[in-house]
Design a protein around this motif. Structure first.
Motif, short mmCIF file in Angstrom:
data_model
loop_
_atom_site.label_atom_id
_atom_site.label_comp_id
_atom_site.label_asym_id
_atom_site.label_seq_id
_atom_site.Cartn_x
_atom_site.Cartn_y
_atom_site.Cartn_z
N SER A 3 -12.98 -15.49 20.06
CA SER A 3 -11.57 -14.67 18.81
C SER A 3 -12.37 -14.13 17.48
N ASN A 4 -13.88 -14.31 17.93
CA ASN A 4 -14.41 -13.70 16.66
C ASN A 4 -16.27 -13.02 17.19
N LEU A 5 -15.49 -12.09 17.50
CA LEU A 5 -16.32 -11.31 18.66
C LEU A 5 -17.46 -10.35 17.48
N VAL A 6 -18.78 -10.40 17.80
CA VAL A 6 -19.45 -9.15 16.92
C VAL A 6 -20.14 -8.72 18.00
N PHE A 7 -21.12 -7.12 17.96
CA PHE A 7 -22.09 -6.32 18.57
C PHE A 7 -22.95 -6.28 17.91
N ALA A 8 -23.78 -6.55 18.98
CA ALA A 8 -25.74 -6.29 18.48
C ALA A 8 -25.87 -4.63 18.83
N THR A 9 -26.88 -3.98 18.61
CA THR A 9 -26.88 -3.17 18.54
C THR A 9 -28.97 -2.70 19.17
N LEU A 10 -29.30 -2.98 19.72
CA LEU A 10 -30.71 -3.03 20.26
C LEU A 10 -31.48 -1.99 20.70
N ASP A 11 -32.44 -1.55 20.17
CA ASP A 11 -33.60 -0.21 20.86
C ASP A 11 -34.25 -0.41 22.00
N GLU A 12 -35.38 0.48 21.96
CA GLU A 12 -35.71 0.37 23.19
C GLU A 12 -36.67 -0.63 23.50
N ASN A 13 -37.12 -1.40 22.61
CA ASN A 13 -37.47 -2.80 22.77
C ASN A 13 -36.65 -4.13 22.59
N ARG A 14 -35.22 -3.87 23.05
CA ARG A 14 -34.23 -4.59 22.88
C ARG A 14 -34.95 -5.54 21.07
N GLN A 15 -34.22 -4.87 20.23
CA GLN A 15 -34.39 -5.21 18.75
C GLN A 15 -33.80 -4.31 18.30
N PRO A 16 -32.87 -5.39 17.73
CA PRO A 16 -32.20 -5.64 16.17
C PRO A 16 -32.26 -4.21 15.84
N SER A 17 -31.32 -2.83 15.52
CA SER A 17 -31.58 -1.39 15.15
C SER A 17 -30.82 -0.93 14.32
N GLN A 18 -30.54 -0.69 12.85
CA GLN A 18 -29.43 0.05 12.47
C GLN A 18 -28.98 1.54 12.61
N GLN A 19 -30.35 2.25 12.75
CA GLN A 19 -29.91 3.43 13.79
C GLN A 19 -29.51 4.06 14.88
N TYR A 20 -29.46 2.50 15.92
CA TYR A 20 -28.73 2.46 16.95
C TYR A 20 -27.20 2.23 16.73
N ARG A 21 -26.96 1.16 15.58
CA ARG A 21 -26.14 1.15 15.05
C ARG A 21 -24.67 2.09 14.96
N THR A 22 -25.58 2.61 14.03
CA THR A 22 -25.04 3.95 13.47
C THR A 22 -24.57 4.96 14.12
N LEU A 23 -26.18 5.21 14.91
CA LEU A 23 -25.22 6.07 16.35
C LEU A 23 -24.00 5.57 16.89
N PHE A 24 -23.53 4.35 17.53
CA PHE A 24 -22.68 3.41 17.77
C PHE A 24 -21.57 3.85 16.93
N LEU A 25 -21.60 3.89 16.01
CA LEU A 25 -20.52 3.85 15.35
C LEU A 25 -19.79 4.79 15.03
N ARG A 26 -20.62 6.05 14.44
CA ARG A 26 -20.30 7.52 14.74
C ARG A 26 -19.18 8.45 16.17
N GLN A 27 -19.94 7.54 17.23
CA GLN A 27 -19.13 7.66 18.47
C GLN A 27 -17.72 6.82 18.79
N LEU A 28 -17.77 5.29 17.98
CA LEU A 28 -16.57 4.68 18.01
C LEU A 28 -14.99 5.13 17.25
N LEU A 29 -15.89 6.30 15.80
CA LEU A 29 -15.10 6.90 14.75
C LEU A 29 -14.53 7.92 15.44
N ALA A 30 -14.80 8.25 16.47
CA ALA A 30 -14.49 10.00 16.32
C ALA A 30 -13.38 9.73 17.72
#
Length: 441
Positions: free
Chosen positions: A355-382
C-alpha cells in the motif's frame, strides 16, 4: 514513446511565474520542480480519481497523490458529499461546533488504542505538539528521533538535524538525538547515555521494511523502563497499514500517535491522539501547570472534519486498506517482471509495503542514482505516468496498472541502453533531479 517530442511549454512558463511569486515555486519542497527532469515538471490543472491533467492538456495516471494524502482518488464522491453538507452551515465559530465531537468520536472508534484526540491542519502541528507534551510530562529536554526516517516536522527540533538547518540555533539541534530503526541495543545505549534526559522516542512504526519481530514491543518496554514517552508518527501508516494504523496492525500501543495524510483524502486535517493521562495535560481538568498542547484557528474547520469522517467511513465500509494492498501487489509484481524482462531487475527496484510502494533507481554499481532516477522519470512522464513513487490510490483500475507496467517496460528498455553505455547523460536532456534535503539551493 519519444521523450524528445514530449514538451510542456505551458507548464514551463507557469513554473517561472510560480518561482517569481512563491519561494521554491511550490508550497511543499517535495513538490518542487527540482524533483523532476529539467523543463518536465507538470503544473496540474485538475484531477479525477487516479488521473490528473496538466495545463498542457496531458493526462497522467498518478501515484503518490498529494504526498500520499489522496488515497481514495481525487474528488471522491463520498468525501465531497460530506463536505458539501457542511458548506452552507459555516466553517468556523467562536465556540466548538458539534462536528468536533462527532469527528472525535469517529476517530476514536477507528483508532481504539487512543483515548483522546485533538485535530489540527498539518502533520508538523501534531508531531511538535506530541514532543512538547512529552517534554512537559517528563520534565526532560531531549528528543530521540529515529534517524532512518526522513521527516517528522517543519519545526526546529527536527529540521535542525537535516542539511537544511540554516536559521536554527545549534542549542536547539543539540537537544535532538537519533537512534537507528530495528536496533534495540543501540536505542538502549542511547537511553542509558542520556539517562533521565530523553523525553520521548519518536518514529514511524514501519517504513520500507516490516519491523523486525518483537521490535516495536521492545521499544515499548524500553520506553517504560526508562520513563520516556513512546510516540508513533502514523502520517503514512495511518489507514494505509490498517484503519487503526500500524498500532492496530502490529498490536503495540504507543503513548501518543499522530495521523494525517490519508485521513482527509487531500483535505487539511491531522490528529494527535493518545492516552488520556497524557493528553489531559493539555486540557482544563487537572490541577497542574497548563501545557500549550495545540491551539489552532483552523484546526476544527468543519469541512475538513466532515471529510475525515467520510474517509474513515469509506475505509471501513468498502475495505479500502485491503484494496490498496491488492492494487499495490499487482503493480509491484508487474513492475518487477517488466524490469527483469528488460534486464534491469537489479537496478529498478520496488520496495515497501504494497500500500506504500516506492522505487529505487540504481546505477551500474547498484548504487542509488539521481541521474538514473531522472532518466526513469522522463520516460514515465512521456508515457503518461506521473510517479515520484508507486504509492497507489484505491481509484486505480486494472487497466491503469496494466498501462503503468507497459510504460515501465518501455522505460526499462531505455534504462538498459544507458547501463550498457555506462552513462545515462544522453537520456537526461538537462540537470538531474535533486534530493529535497540538501545544503545548497
Amino acid at each position: 514513446m519519444d521523450t524528445e517530442e514530449f514538451q510542456l511549454p505551458r507548464s514551463r512558463m507557469a513554473n517561472e511565474r510560480l518561482h517569481a511569486m512563491i519561494p521554491g515555486g511550490a508550497h511543499t519542497y517535495a513538490k518542487g520542480d527540482d524533483q523532476w527532469p529539467e523543463n518536465l515538471a507538470p503544473v496540474i490543472s485538475h484531477g479525477s480519481g487516479a488521473h490528473v491533467w496538466d495545463i498542457d492538456g496531458n493526462r497522467y495516471i498518478e501515484y503518490g497523490s498529494g504526498l500520499r494524502s489522496v488515497s481514495l482518488g481525487h474528488a471522491h464522491p463520498r468525501v465531497l458529499e460530506a463536505v458539501r453538507r457542511e458548506l452552507d452551515r459555516g466553517s468556523n465559530f467562536v465556540r466548538p461546533s458539534i462536528v468536533e465531537g462527532e469527528a472525535a468520536e469517529r476517530f476514536l472508534a477507528t483508532v481504539p488504542t487512543a483515548e483522546m484526540v485533538k485535530f489540527a491542519k498539518n502533520g508538523s502541528d501534531v508531531t511538535t505538539a506530541a514532543v512538547r507534551l512529552a517534554r512537559a510530562v517528563t520534565g526532560r529536554p531531549r528528543v530521540a528521533i529515529c534517524g532512518d526516517h526522513p521527516f517528522f516536522s517543519v519545526d526546529d527540533w527536527f529540521i535542525g538535524t537535516t542539511p537544511m538547518s540554516a536559521g536554527i540555533p545549534a542549542a536547539t539541534t543539540e537537544l535532538t538525538v537519533a537512534f537507528p530503526y530495528g536496533d534495540l541495543a543501540a536505542t538502549e545505549e542511547l537511553l542509558t547515555r542520556y539517562q533521565d534526559e530523553i523525553a520521548c522516542l519518536i518514529l514511524e512504526p514501519a517504513g520500507h521494511t516490516e519491523p523486525p519481530p518483537g521490535y516495536l514491543a521492545g521499544l515499548r518496554e524500553l520506553a517504560d523502563r526508562h520513563g520516556c514517552v513512546l510516540i508513533f508518527d502514523e502520517m503514512i501508516t495511518g489507514l494505509r497499514w490498517s484503519e487503526a494504523g500500524a498500532q492496530g496492525l502490529y498490536g503495540v500501543v504507543p503513548d501518543l500517535s499522530t495521523f494525517g495524510k490519508a485521513l482527509g483524502n487531500g483535505f487539511a486535517v491531522s490528529a494527535l491522539a493518545g492516552r488520556r493521562q497524557l493528553m489531559e495535560w493539555g486540557g482544563l481538568r487537572h490541577s497542574g501547570d497548563r501545557v500549550f498542547l495545540l491551539s489552532t484557528t483552523h484546526g476544527a474547520e468543519t469541512h475538513s472534519l466532515a471529510a475525515a469522517m467520510a474517509v474513515q467511513t469509506t475505509y471501513a465500509e468498502e475495505g479500502i486498506t485491503a484494496q490498496l494492498h491488492a492494487l499495490g501487489e499487482r503493480l509491484a509484481a508487474g513492475v518487477r517482471a517488466a524490469a527483469a524482462g528488460m534486464g534491469v531487475g537489479d537496478h529498478v527496484v520496488v520496495r515497501g509495503r504494497a500500500s506504500n510502494l516506492v522505487f529505487a533507481t540504481l546505477d551500474e554499481n547498484r548504487q542509488p542514482s539521481q541521474q538514473y532516477r531522472t532518466l526513469f522519470l522522463r520516460q514515465l512522464l512521456a508515457g503518461g505516468v506521473l510517479a515520484p513513487s508507486f504509492v497507489v490510490s484505491s481509484a486505480l483500475g486494472d487497466a491503469d496498472i496494466d498501462r503503468t507496467v507497459d510504460v515501465v517496460a518501455q522505460a526499462c528498455a531505455v534504462y538498459r541502453k544507458a547501463l550498457d553505455a555506462a552513462d545515462p547523460t544522453p537520456w537526461l536532456a538537462g540537470r538531474p533531479v535533486k534530493p529535497v534535503f540538501r545544503r545548497l539551493a
